[in-house]
Write an enzyme that holds these catalytic residues in place. Structure first.
Site, PDB file in Angstrom:
ATOM      1  N   ASP A   1     -78.548  38.232  19.232  1.00 35.08           N
ATOM      2  CA  ASP A   1     -77.600  36.882  19.050  1.00 35.08           C
ATOM      3  C   ASP A   1     -76.945  36.958  17.805  1.00 35.08           C
ATOM      4  O   ASP A   1     -75.791  36.299  17.577  1.00 35.08           O
ATOM      5  CB  ASP A   1     -78.796  35.595  18.925  1.00 35.08           C
ATOM      6  CG  ASP A   1     -79.298  35.234  20.223  1.00 35.08           C
ATOM      7  OD1 ASP A   1     -79.155  36.262  21.302  1.00 35.08           O
ATOM      8  OD2 ASP A   1     -80.365  34.620  20.569  1.00 35.08           O
TER       9      ASP A   1
ATOM     10  N   SER B   1     -77.448  30.024  21.887  1.00 32.80           N
ATOM     11  CA  SER B   1     -77.536  30.506  20.278  1.00 32.80           C
ATOM     12  C   SER B   1     -76.850  29.735  19.408  1.00 32.80           C
ATOM     13  O   SER B   1     -76.297  30.299  18.642  1.00 32.80           O
ATOM     14  CB  SER B   1     -77.355  32.127  20.385  1.00 32.80           C
ATOM     15  OG  SER B   1     -78.428  32.481  19.486  1.00 32.80           O
ATOM     16  N   SER B   2     -77.121  28.623  19.497  1.00 36.57           N
ATOM     17  CA  SER B   2     -76.579  27.641  18.184  1.00 36.57           C
ATOM     18  C   SER B   2     -77.196  27.709  16.998  1.00 36.57           C
ATOM     19  O   SER B   2     -76.909  27.890  15.854  1.00 36.57           O
ATOM     20  CB  SER B   2     -76.616  26.111  18.558  1.00 36.57           C
ATOM     21  OG  SER B   2     -78.156  25.742  18.460  1.00 36.57           O
TER      22      SER B   2
ATOM     23  N   GLY C   1     -79.685  23.967  21.747  1.00 36.70           N
ATOM     24  CA  GLY C   1     -80.894  24.279  22.604  1.00 36.70           C
ATOM     25  C   GLY C   1     -80.822  24.470  23.967  1.00 36.70           C
ATOM     26  O   GLY C   1     -81.355  24.441  24.873  1.00 36.70           O
TER      27      GLY C   1
ATOM     28  N   GLY D   1     -79.570  27.759  24.961  1.00 28.44           N
ATOM     29  CA  GLY D   1     -79.584  29.082  25.151  1.00 28.44           C
ATOM     30  C   GLY D   1     -78.402  29.692  24.864  1.00 28.44           C
ATOM     31  O   GLY D   1     -78.242  31.098  25.314  1.00 28.44           O
TER      32      GLY D   1
ATOM     33  N   GLU E   1     -80.793  41.725  30.658  1.00 31.40           N
ATOM     34  CA  GLU E   1     -81.850  40.703  30.269  1.00 31.40           C
ATOM     35  C   GLU E   1     -83.220  41.015  30.372  1.00 31.40           C
ATOM     36  O   GLU E   1     -83.801  41.816  31.194  1.00 31.40           O
ATOM     37  CB  GLU E   1     -81.835  39.393  31.536  1.00 31.40           C
ATOM     38  CG  GLU E   1     -82.076  37.975  30.800  1.00 31.40           C
ATOM     39  CD  GLU E   1     -80.634  37.769  29.903  1.00 31.40           C
ATOM     40  OE1 GLU E   1     -81.181  37.687  28.699  1.00 31.40           O
ATOM     41  OE2 GLU E   1     -79.570  37.394  30.307  1.00 31.40           O
TER      42      GLU E   1
HETATM   43  P1  ADP Z   1     -80.228  27.640  20.777  1.00 35.77           P
HETATM   44  O1  ADP Z   1     -80.189  28.724  19.884  1.00 35.77           O
HETATM   45  O2  ADP Z   1     -80.452  28.292  22.102  1.00 35.77           O
HETATM   46  O3  ADP Z   1     -79.201  26.731  20.868  1.00 35.77           O
HETATM   47  P2  ADP Z   1     -82.590  26.983  19.571  1.00 35.77           P
HETATM   48  O4  ADP Z   1     -83.885  26.014  19.731  1.00 35.77           O
HETATM   49  O5  ADP Z   1     -82.826  28.617  19.080  1.00 35.77           O
HETATM   50  O6  ADP Z   1     -81.769  26.966  20.810  1.00 35.77           O
HETATM   51  O7  ADP Z   1     -81.813  26.249  18.337  1.00 35.77           O
HETATM   52  C1  ADP Z   1     -81.428  25.133  18.259  1.00 35.77           C
HETATM   53  C2  ADP Z   1     -81.840  24.420  16.831  1.00 35.77           C
HETATM   54  O8  ADP Z   1     -81.126  25.019  15.722  1.00 35.77           O
HETATM   55  C3  ADP Z   1     -81.733  22.998  16.793  1.00 35.77           C
HETATM   56  O9  ADP Z   1     -82.959  22.322  17.426  1.00 35.77           O
HETATM   57  C4  ADP Z   1     -81.545  22.904  15.327  1.00 35.77           C
HETATM   58  O10 ADP Z   1     -82.803  22.696  14.537  1.00 35.77           O
HETATM   59  C5  ADP Z   1     -80.701  23.960  14.924  1.00 35.77           C
HETATM   60  N1  ADP Z   1     -79.181  23.900  14.994  1.00 35.77           N
HETATM   61  C6  ADP Z   1     -78.349  24.497  15.362  1.00 35.77           C
HETATM   62  N2  ADP Z   1     -77.204  24.038  15.320  1.00 35.77           N
HETATM   63  C7  ADP Z   1     -77.479  23.087  14.604  1.00 35.77           C
HETATM   64  C8  ADP Z   1     -76.135  22.323  13.865  1.00 35.77           C
HETATM   65  N3  ADP Z   1     -74.922  22.273  14.161  1.00 35.77           N
HETATM   66  N4  ADP Z   1     -76.829  21.399  12.845  1.00 35.77           N
HETATM   67  C9  ADP Z   1     -78.053  21.085  12.732  1.00 35.77           C
HETATM   68  N5  ADP Z   1     -79.104  21.953  13.008  1.00 35.77           N
HETATM   69  C10 ADP Z   1     -78.558  23.052  14.065  1.00 35.77           C
HETATM   70 MG    MG Z   2     -81.698  30.121  19.423  1.00 42.60          MG
END
Ligand code: ADP
Ligand code: MG
Length: 390
Positions: A177, A131-132, A127, A129, A37
């Site tokens: 990621d 990595s969506s 959101g 962490g 990290e």
């Molecule tokens: P993390 O990567 O940790 O989940 P981020 O803030 O980097 O958090 O990314 C989240 C953002 O990615 C969401 O607010 C949205 O804008 C976008 N996102 C991720 N997955 C989807 C999804 N399945 N549908 C629509 N938007 C998404």
């Molecule tokens: Mg992210």
């Protein structure tokens, strides 16, 4: 949901949304960083794992033949559209910028998949962490590969996805990621050298262990300068120690140069230099299935992030304390905060047959100590992005 169940689900939802069956389905996983990290921007190593939670996309060519992509997400009210006949730029809705950036990356390479109807769904919590965002980018790129019938090199794909996040979402993320989402392999972690971008798959096929992800469900709002401040401190320390980056510095060299550093900057350096070593050792430990020693490295990583790098928070520390209390006899080998810090998730290495009891114990004690419900899930190392149909 397994990937098979998830693809059946998205096919049904696509049919409901667009009135026909999808011709293409692609998926890409979220990730958890097992150790390493705040090492990425210091030319160090990270050791992430793809998790069994995915972003999945179903698509079909448009019926009207227009060169426009319509993206709908099961988690968003507004659809995003991309006109492929124009230069692609950031626009609204905001979530659409992640896929937009990826389509723009392909546009820059002269690749035009043609107009599409797309439905997006994700089991990676947004959101948190995990990595969506990278899963969404890498999934988009994989879908475009399915539609065009042309695969691109997975490293190039990861870099294209990272550029989308930089240029279209304005997030100056590292490479971890997107690399793990694109290059992950079932039953393996990925040791990634952030200096050379070289990767090494680390087998973790022992069925007696699993990773537990504990989302504290807190995210402390900071003044915003913490991340930039840590980076600046690292640069200052490296400069004063006369090294290009901490990658070129051993713990011995740090001790020799200690006098040239302020107390705080010394501790920041000690974290990063120690963490780079711990990450390499953890990869060796995983390869040898030496679970107690991997667990100890995870605890050491947490202490260092808490005391030297000062990026933990009360809730993350509480989770690690509960894990330590459960101990090896209760099935926990190690636990640490994961991600940038100040909230988000912990990751624990546990005995697979104790997952249920550990989950229950952490959930109830965390609730009792903080009043907050944690979200806890287990995962084995999952595969990277795949084309499921097309
Ligand atoms: P993390 O990567 O940790 O989940 P981020 O803030 O980097 O958090 O990314 C989240 C953002 O990615 C969401 O607010 C949205 O804008 C976008 N996102 C991720 N997955 C989807 C999804 N399945 N549908 C629509 N938007 C998404
Ligand atoms: Mg992210």
């Amino acid at each position: 949901m397994t990937l098979k169940e998830l693809s059946a689900y998205i096919a049904v939802e696509f049919q409901k949304t667009y009135g026909r069956a999808p011709r293409f389905i692609a998926a890409a996983p979220g990730r958890v960083n097992v150790i390493g990290e705040h090492t990425d921007y210091n030319d160090g190593f990270v050791l992430p794992m793809a998790i069994e939670f995915y972003t999945i996309m179903a698509a079909d060519k448009r019926l009207d033949g227009a060169g426009v992509v319509t993206l709908r997400s099961t988690s968003q009210p507004d659809a995003a559209t991309i006109d492929l006949s124009q230069t692609i730029n950031p626009a609204t809705p905001k979530w659409g910028n992640y896929p937009r950036g990826v389509f723009a990356g392909f546009q820059a390479r002269g690749v035009n998949p043609g107009g599409l109807d797309v439905l997006v769904h994700s089991t990676v919590p947004l959101g948190s962490g995990l990595s969506s965002s990278a899963a969404l980018e890498v999934c988009t790129a994989t879908l475009i590969e399915a539609v065009t019938g042309k695969a691109i090199d997975p490293v190039e794909k990861a870099l294209l996805a990272q550029k989308a996040e930089h240029d279209f979402a304005n997030v100056p993320c590292g490479i971890m990621d997107q690399f793990i989402s694109a290059l992950g392999r079932e039953g393996h972690l990925l040791l990634l050298d952030c200096r050379t971008r070289q990767t090494e798959l680390v087998p973790m096929s022992d069925p007696s262990v699993a990773l537990l992800i504990i989302n504290t469900n807190v995210k402390h709002e900071l003044s915003g300068g913490e991340y930039a401040e840590r980076r600046a401190q690292c640069e200052e320390a490296a400069r004063n120690l006369g090294v290009k980056s901490f990658r070129d510095c051993t713990p011995e060299k740090l001790e020799q140069g200690r006098g040239k550093l302020s107390e705080v900057v010394y501790r920041r350096a000690r974290h990063v230099i120690g963490e780079i070593e711990r990450t390499v050792h953890a990869a060796e430990g995983i390869r040898a299935s030496s679970w107690p020693s991997v667990g100890n490295l995870m605890y050491a990583s947490h202490s260092s992030l808490r005391d030297d790098y000062e990026v933990s928070c009360k809730e993350l520390d509480i989770v690690v304390e509960i894990a330590e209390d459960i101990g090896r006899t209760g099935g926990v080998y190690g636990c640490r905060m994961t991600g940038g810090g100040f909230g988000g998730c912990c990751v624990a290495l546990v005995k697979a047959d104790a997952v249920a009891s550990i989950t229950q114990k952490i959930a109830s004690e965390y609730k009792a100590k903080t009043g907050i419900e944690a979200a806890i899930f287990s995962s084995r190392p999952a595969a990277g992005a795949t084309i499921i149909k097309g």
